[in-house]
Design an enzyme around this catalytic site. Structure first.
Site, PDB file in Angstrom:
ATOM      1  N   LEU A  35       0.858  -1.192   0.000  1.00  0.00           N
ATOM      2  CA  LEU A  35       0.000   0.000   0.000  1.00  0.00           C
ATOM      3  C   LEU A  35       0.892   1.238   0.000  1.00  0.00           C
ATOM      4  CD1 LEU A  35      -2.843  -0.713   2.608  1.00  0.00           C
ATOM      5  CD2 LEU A  35      -3.034  -0.639   0.115  1.00  0.00           C
ATOM      6  N   GLY A 176      15.510  17.004 -14.290  1.00  0.00           N
ATOM      7  CA  GLY A 176      14.167  17.293 -13.777  1.00  0.00           C
ATOM      8  C   GLY A 176      14.131  17.080 -12.279  1.00  0.00           C
ATOM      9  N   GLY A 264      11.883  11.057 -16.856  1.00  0.00           N
ATOM     10  CA  GLY A 264      10.428  11.105 -16.815  1.00  0.00           C
ATOM     11  C   GLY A 264       9.824   9.742 -16.511  1.00  0.00           C
ATOM     12  N   ALA A 312       1.836  13.225  -6.580  1.00  0.00           N
ATOM     13  CA  ALA A 312       1.050  12.456  -5.611  1.00  0.00           C
ATOM     14  C   ALA A 312      -0.188  13.225  -5.157  1.00  0.00           C
ATOM     15  CB  ALA A 312       1.932  12.116  -4.414  1.00  0.00           C
ATOM     16  N   HIS A 436       6.503  37.712  12.903  1.00  0.00           N
ATOM     17  CA  HIS A 436       7.930  38.008  12.874  1.00  0.00           C
ATOM     18  C   HIS A 436       8.582  37.372  14.088  1.00  0.00           C
ATOM     19  CE1 HIS A 436      11.659  40.167  12.235  1.00  0.00           C
ATOM     20  NE2 HIS A 436      11.647  40.454  13.534  1.00  0.00           N
TER      21      HIS A 436
END
Ligand code: NAI
Length: 462
Positions: A35, A176, A264, A312, A436
């Site tokens: 899974l 990539g 890819g 995802a 801040h």
């Protein structure tokens, strides 16, 4: 109660199964491996665990910058991998518990469609009948047809995540997301890294200014990067691979221990039988409409197998959309504000249009920028490289796109995704008080800079 069969248990399939069960369906989830799919087992999570280890190693070596002396810092690669495996195991186990709590039946095996309402499990021959099917079979790494690509030692990210020892050197084909994340994590672990990218810039789809900014930082760190360069062949020479490639300056060669191919990923439909039941496909991907419906009634497809973003979080959104439609509700996918994240350091994150795309679409645009060197908290954590860049239209000041190169960029981008989703203007961000000292002040300052009103920026010469 409708019975929904989900094929594939990755970040598309398992959320689809959970959402369908939440909405009252009986759900069977067919998964051939673990899974969590690529993301949990061979992608997002293990690479981030390794990147974190690499960064921790670097931080320990550079602790002297904070006045802390660390002697004898060393990296034990097997232990790094062990921790990565532990993180993955915990998440996969947790996911199993969640899926079980929704009474989702998990069937281990490869799903093959036998009709619009039935799936056969290849390994056992069992045929499962349902009312609707959601296909979520993901993607696999692409290999390029060049001489030597099948040599031992020429690997993809699948194998790179299970290395038993670090190589001395590696050449990565493809600048990539996968290529750069591996380039940096291996470089930080003291591997000699060369990246060869075919197109004129690394991260070709990203804003050029941001991609060039990262390119310069990676080169400064010591990573060798060739853009506009094409790999011709790989030959074996002893234990090394000699990679020959053409660059604008002429041919080059590098002899390395490993070659990583990161050019890819392609939709994974092996054994699925989708075309045999009449599902329309194009260049290997399954075609769907905005409801995630294929052309075959009651069959949906989501995630990497439909091409597009191949992220995802996009798969998850598509999974939820398909599940809602499958149980009889009506949902449409909305790609308006998809964040794109690269987990190098500094990180890269973007949402909406790049500067080039915005100019092409709107003609006139306005840009606000703020460098991290002007952010107190960035100096505190010693991560001052990079900037935030906000692009707006000139009529309303609506935010069209945001790119961030810098610390925590992948977390900062969430605010801007919401802004784009809600059609907010740069003034909405500029007038929202940001705490801040935080890194998020960079976003507020960049929004202020659209009108030249950033506080921590010297007056600009007219
Ligand atoms: P990619 O599409 O991001 O990058 C592939 C790179 O290889 C491109 O720059 C391309 O121009 C270059 N290339 C293609 N053929 C080449 C050749 N013959 N020689 C040299 N360069 C060549 O694909 P990548 O990095 O393999 O990732 C696959 C998918 O996984 C992508 O869709 C990516 O978005 C996703 N992913 C997302 C991550 C994240 O969100 N942080 C992390 C890793 C992957």
């Amino acid at each position: 109660m409708a019975h929904i069969i989900v094929v594939g248990g990755g970040p598309g399939g398992y959320p689809a199964a959970i959402r369908a069960a939440q909405l009252g369906a009986q759900v069977t989830l067919i998964e051939k491996s673990e899974l969590g799919g690529t993301c949990l087992n061979r992608g997002c999570i293990p690479t981030k665990a390794l990147l974190q280890a690499a960064k921790t190693y670097e931080n320990a070596k550079e602790a002297k910058n904070f006045g802390i002396n660390c002697q004898g810092v060393s990296l034990e690669f097997p232990k790094v991998m062990e921790r990565k495996d532990k993180v993955v195991k915990q998440l996969v186990g947790g996911l199993g518990g969640i899926v079980k709590s929704y009474a989702i039946k998990v069937v281990k095996g490869t799903g093959s469609l036998t009709g619009p309402k039935s799936v056969k499990v290849v390994e056992t021959g069992e045929e499962i009948k349902g009312d609707k099917i959601i296909i979520a079979t993901g993607s696999v790494p692409v290999k390029i047809p060049i001489e030597g690509i099948e040599l031992p030692g020429v690997i993809t990210s699948d194998e790179a995540l299970f290395l038993e020892k670090l190589p001395k050197s590696i050449l990565i084909i493809g600048g990539g997301v996968i290529g750069l994340e591996f380039a940096q994590l291996l470089h930080k672990m003291e591997v000699k890294v060369t990246v060869v990218e075919m197109l004129p810039q690394i991260l070709p789809l990203e804003d050029t200014e941001i991609a060039m900014g990262l390119d310069a930082l990676l080169k400064k760190e010591g990573i060798e990067i060739f853009t506009d360069s094409t790999v011709k062949k790989i030959t074996a020479k002893g234990n090394e691979k000699v990679v020959s490639f053409d660059t604008k300056q002429g041919p080059q060669e590098r002899a390395v221990e490993l070659v990583l191919v990161a050019v890819g990923r392609a939709p994974h439909t092996k054994d699925l039988n989708a075309d045999k039941i009449g599902i329309k496909m194009e260049k290997g991907r399954i075609l769907v409409n905005e409801k995630m419906e294929t052309n075959v009634p009651d069959v949906y497809a989501i995630g990497d197998v439909i091409g597009g973003y191949m992220l995802a979080h996009v798969a998850t959104a598509e999974g939820e959309c398909a599940a809602q439609n499958a149980v009889g509700k009506s949902a449409k996918i909305n790609y308006r504000s998809v964040p794109r994240c690269v987990y190098t350091s500094p990180e890269v994150a973007s949402v909406g249009l790049s500067e080039k795309e915005a100019k092409e679409k709107y003609g006139q645009i306005k840009i606000g920028k703020f460098p991290f060197v002007g952010v107190g908290k960035a100096l505190v954590i010693n991560e001052t490289a990079g900037m935030v860049k906000i692009i707006t239209d000139t009529k309303y000041g609506e935010i069209l796109g945001v790119m961030i190169l810098g610390p925590h960029a992948t977390d900062l981008i969430a605010e801007l995704g919401l802004a784009i989703q809600m059609e907010a203007t740069f003034e909405d961000i500029a007038h929202t008080i940001h705490a801040h000292p935080t890194i998020s002040e960079s976003v507020m300052e960049a929004a202020l800079d659209v009108d030249g009103l950033a506080i921590h920026m010297p007056r600009k010469r007219k």
